[in-house]
Design a protein around this motif. Structure first.
Motif, PDB file in Angstrom:
ATOM      1  N   VAL A 107       0.862  -1.185   0.000  1.00 20.34           N
ATOM      2  CA  VAL A 107       0.000   0.000   0.000  1.00 20.34           C
ATOM      3  C   VAL A 107       0.903   1.242   0.000  1.00 20.34           C
ATOM      4  O   VAL A 107       1.815   1.343   0.814  1.00 20.34           O
ATOM      5  CB  VAL A 107      -0.920   0.018   1.232  1.00 20.34           C
ATOM      6  N   PRO A 108       0.684   2.184  -0.891  1.00 19.94           N
ATOM      7  CA  PRO A 108       1.599   3.329  -0.987  1.00 19.94           C
ATOM      8  C   PRO A 108       1.481   4.374   0.108  1.00 19.94           C
ATOM      9  O   PRO A 108       2.450   5.079   0.382  1.00 19.94           O
ATOM     10  CB  PRO A 108       1.269   3.941  -2.355  1.00 19.94           C
ATOM     11  N   ARG A 109       0.295   4.482   0.761  1.00 19.08           N
ATOM     12  CA  ARG A 109       0.105   5.594   1.686  1.00 19.08           C
ATOM     13  C   ARG A 109      -0.601   5.140   2.963  1.00 19.08           C
ATOM     14  O   ARG A 109      -1.377   4.192   2.957  1.00 19.08           O
ATOM     15  CB  ARG A 109      -0.694   6.722   1.006  1.00 19.08           C
ATOM     16  N   ASP A 141       7.749   6.718  10.539  1.00 21.77           N
ATOM     17  CA  ASP A 141       8.774   7.390   9.742  1.00 21.77           C
ATOM     18  C   ASP A 141       9.952   6.482   9.400  1.00 21.77           C
ATOM     19  O   ASP A 141      10.809   6.852   8.587  1.00 21.77           O
ATOM     20  CB  ASP A 141       9.270   8.636  10.472  1.00 21.77           C
ATOM     21  N   GLN A 142      10.013   5.311  10.010  1.00 19.58           N
ATOM     22  CA  GLN A 142      11.089   4.358   9.710  1.00 19.58           C
ATOM     23  C   GLN A 142      10.714   3.411   8.577  1.00 19.58           C
ATOM     24  O   GLN A 142      11.536   2.599   8.150  1.00 19.58           O
ATOM     25  CB  GLN A 142      11.423   3.544  10.969  1.00 19.58           C
ATOM     26  N   THR A 143       9.485   3.514   8.090  1.00 19.15           N
ATOM     27  CA  THR A 143       9.025   2.627   7.019  1.00 19.15           C
ATOM     28  C   THR A 143       9.063   3.354   5.682  1.00 19.15           C
ATOM     29  O   THR A 143       9.121   4.595   5.630  1.00 19.15           O
ATOM     30  CB  THR A 143       7.581   2.156   7.283  1.00 19.15           C
ATOM     31  N   PRO A 144       9.009   2.603   4.568  1.00 20.26           N
ATOM     32  CA  PRO A 144       9.056   3.241   3.242  1.00 20.26           C
ATOM     33  C   PRO A 144       7.727   3.804   2.771  1.00 20.26           C
ATOM     34  O   PRO A 144       7.647   4.400   1.697  1.00 20.26           O
ATOM     35  CB  PRO A 144       9.503   2.080   2.340  1.00 20.26           C
ATOM     36  N   ILE A 145       6.666   3.641   3.583  1.00 23.42           N
ATOM     37  CA  ILE A 145       5.341   4.093   3.160  1.00 23.42           C
ATOM     38  C   ILE A 145       5.245   5.616   3.243  1.00 23.42           C
ATOM     39  O   ILE A 145       5.911   6.247   4.058  1.00 23.42           O
ATOM     40  CB  ILE A 145       4.251   3.426   4.041  1.00 23.42           C
ATOM     41  N   GLN A 146       4.439   6.208   2.365  1.00 21.43           N
ATOM     42  CA  GLN A 146       4.207   7.654   2.389  1.00 21.43           C
ATOM     43  C   GLN A 146       3.153   7.965   3.448  1.00 21.43           C
ATOM     44  O   GLN A 146       1.999   7.582   3.308  1.00 21.43           O
ATOM     45  CB  GLN A 146       3.731   8.147   1.022  1.00 21.43           C
ATOM     46  N   ALA A 147       3.562   8.641   4.513  1.00 24.93           N
ATOM     47  CA  ALA A 147       2.662   8.900   5.637  1.00 24.93           C
ATOM     48  C   ALA A 147       2.182  10.346   5.642  1.00 24.93           C
ATOM     49  O   ALA A 147       2.916  11.261   5.270  1.00 24.93           O
ATOM     50  CB  ALA A 147       3.371   8.598   6.954  1.00 24.93           C
ATOM     51  N   THR A 148       0.946  10.533   6.075  1.00 30.22           N
ATOM     52  CA  THR A 148       0.380  11.870   6.240  1.00 30.22           C
ATOM     53  C   THR A 148      -0.441  11.905   7.520  1.00 30.22           C
ATOM     54  O   THR A 148      -1.363  11.100   7.693  1.00 30.22           O
ATOM     55  CB  THR A 148      -0.522  12.259   5.060  1.00 30.22           C
ATOM     56  N   SER A 149      -0.105  12.815   8.422  1.00 22.97           N
ATOM     57  CA  SER A 149      -0.877  13.013   9.649  1.00 22.97           C
ATOM     58  C   SER A 149      -1.763  14.240   9.487  1.00 22.97           C
ATOM     59  O   SER A 149      -1.301  15.281   9.007  1.00 22.97           O
ATOM     60  CB  SER A 149       0.050  13.215  10.847  1.00 22.97           C
ATOM     61  N   VAL A 150      -3.025  14.109   9.889  1.00 21.97           N
ATOM     62  CA  VAL A 150      -3.952  15.243   9.871  1.00 21.97           C
ATOM     63  C   VAL A 150      -4.038  15.791  11.291  1.00 21.97           C
ATOM     64  O   VAL A 150      -4.445  15.092  12.220  1.00 21.97           O
ATOM     65  CB  VAL A 150      -5.352  14.809   9.381  1.00 21.97           C
ATOM     66  N   LEU A 151      -3.644  17.050  11.450  1.00 19.54           N
ATOM     67  CA  LEU A 151      -3.680  17.716  12.754  1.00 19.54           C
ATOM     68  C   LEU A 151      -4.743  18.802  12.692  1.00 19.54           C
ATOM     69  O   LEU A 151      -4.726  19.649  11.798  1.00 19.54           O
ATOM     70  CB  LEU A 151      -2.309  18.314  13.081  1.00 19.54           C
ATOM     71  N   LEU A 200      -7.477  10.482  -0.669  1.00 22.65           N
ATOM     72  CA  LEU A 200      -7.582  10.311  -2.122  1.00 22.65           C
ATOM     73  C   LEU A 200      -6.605  11.190  -2.883  1.00 22.65           C
ATOM     74  O   LEU A 200      -6.656  11.255  -4.114  1.00 22.65           O
ATOM     75  CB  LEU A 200      -9.018  10.609  -2.558  1.00 22.65           C
ATOM     76  N   ASP A 201      -5.720  11.864  -2.162  1.00 26.47           N
ATOM     77  CA  ASP A 201      -4.752  12.788  -2.752  1.00 26.47           C
ATOM     78  C   ASP A 201      -3.344  12.192  -2.617  1.00 26.47           C
ATOM     79  O   ASP A 201      -2.779  12.189  -1.535  1.00 26.47           O
ATOM     80  CB  ASP A 201      -4.849  14.141  -2.021  1.00 26.47           C
ATOM     81  N   PRO A 202      -2.770  11.669  -3.691  1.00 31.94           N
ATOM     82  CA  PRO A 202      -1.461  11.011  -3.602  1.00 31.94           C
ATOM     83  C   PRO A 202      -0.292  11.965  -3.380  1.00 31.94           C
ATOM     84  O   PRO A 202       0.842  11.519  -3.201  1.00 31.94           O
ATOM     85  CB  PRO A 202      -1.337  10.296  -4.949  1.00 31.94           C
ATOM     86  N   THR A 203      -0.553  13.264  -3.348  1.00 35.14           N
ATOM     87  CA  THR A 203       0.535  14.238  -3.233  1.00 35.14           C
ATOM     88  C   THR A 203       0.643  14.868  -1.848  1.00 35.14           C
ATOM     89  O   THR A 203       1.337  15.875  -1.682  1.00 35.14           O
ATOM     90  CB  THR A 203       0.350  15.364  -4.275  1.00 35.14           C
ATOM     91  N   THR A 204      -0.014  14.300  -0.849  1.00 27.99           N
ATOM     92  CA  THR A 204      -0.019  14.922   0.478  1.00 27.99           C
ATOM     93  C   THR A 204       1.359  14.869   1.137  1.00 27.99           C
ATOM     94  O   THR A 204       2.091  13.891   0.994  1.00 27.99           O
ATOM     95  CB  THR A 204      -1.026  14.225   1.420  1.00 27.99           C
TER      96      THR A 204
END
Length: 306
Positions: A107-109, A141-151, A200-204
């Motif tokens: 899974v990319p994100r 942050d130690q994994t290769p997945i693209q992570a995004t946190s919503v604050l 749904l936004d791959p650029t986050t």
């Protein structure tokens, strides 16, 4: 389960869809055209499990203790979104297994269950629940997945009674420290809508920060007065240090239990906010211009009259 991560209707895997925030995220994902796969425990017999199905969500029973089972459930997803709520066994342990499964499934994100003030600016030990999120974020942050946190600051909805700031009976707005300290508030609904858009936004980027309204205590006073058409007054309860000391005393006097939000946890959260340290900046509200942000006054106006 089909591989639809690259189709026009991407698959989003959602953990925590039976909760208030999670169900709202599911609804907004469906409205945006996503195929939603909600993960629930086999032992979950709550009537709330029916709610995602009513939205047209695929509900998959999965053993959250099994990375292999979670990996299969995550296969083909474009993003895994967590709206899980709990303490260490959920925020750190269960989310780690979900993360490991997402990585193994390709899974990319991944969007973790943060939805809070900016814990990256707070010292360790200042807030138990946020310390757990910080710990998980370090693993993330130690994994290769693209992570995004919503604050998103504090949920505005809490101002209608759960957060001891706006007192409707005596018509007071309680505060510690400065009445001019900017505070971040976002409704649960707006947070869910923004999270769905982000999923749904791959650029986050790694962090997205939003606030439905940035209000000082004086702003809360004005909003409460306008919403109820009755004058509210300010009530200074002491310095920020006093609130911090109160939270420590309350924690020390509270028996050990599994409550996610005991009173002292709320006090820690307010203390964090009134210090100004976790103030969200810069804000990403304009990233999805179709979202209409709900003000504090609008939320307070929906509170039933006493």
């Amino acid at each position: 389960m089909t591989d639809s991560a690259t189709s026009s209707n991407p698959t989003i895997v959602l953990a925590g869809a039976t909760g208030d925030l999670g169900l709202r995220i599911a609804r907004h994902l469906v409205q945006r055209g996503a195929a939603v796969r909600a993960l629930v425990r086999p032992s979950n017999t709550s009537p709330a499990v029916a709610s995602p199905r009513e939205l047209g969500v695929e509900v998959v029973e999965v053993d959250f203790n099994s990375v292999a089972a979670l990996q299969q459930a995550c296969t083909g997803a474009a993003c895994v979104v967590s709206a899980l709520s709990g303490l260490r066994e959920v925020i750190v342990d269960a989310q780690k297994r979900l993360l490991d499964a997402a990585v193994a499934a390709g899974v990319p994100r991944f969007i973790p269950s943060d939805y809070c003030i900016d814990y990256t600016k707070l010292p360790a030990g200042s807030n138990r629940n946020l310390d757990l999120r910080r710990e998980f974020s370090q693993r993330l942050d130690q994994t290769p997945i693209q992570a995004t946190s919503v604050l998103n600051g504090m949920f505005t909805d809490l101002l209608t009674g759960q957060a001891p700031v706006i007192l409707f009976s005596p018509k007071r707005v309680v505060y510690w420290g400065s009445a001019d300290q900017p505070l971040d508030f976002t409704t649960i609904e707006n947070t869910a809508e923004f999270t769905a858009a982000a999923a749904l936004d791959p650029t986050t980027p790694r962090y997205l920060r939003v606030a439905g309204e940035v209000a000082t205590v004086r702003g809360l006073q004005a909003a409460a007065s306008a919403a109820t058409r009755q004058p509210f007054r300010l009530l200074w309860a002491g310095s920020v240090g006093v609130l911090g000391a109160m939270s420590k005393i309350a924690k020390a006097l509270t028996p050990k239990n599994d409550d996610v939000f005991p009173p002292w946890q709320g006090m820690q959260y307010l203390h964090n906010m009134f210090t100004g340290k976790p103030k969200l900046a810069p804000l990403d509200n304009a990233r999805y211009p179709e979202i209409r942000w709900t003000s504090v006054q609008e939320v307070l106006a929906t509170r039933p009259a006493a």
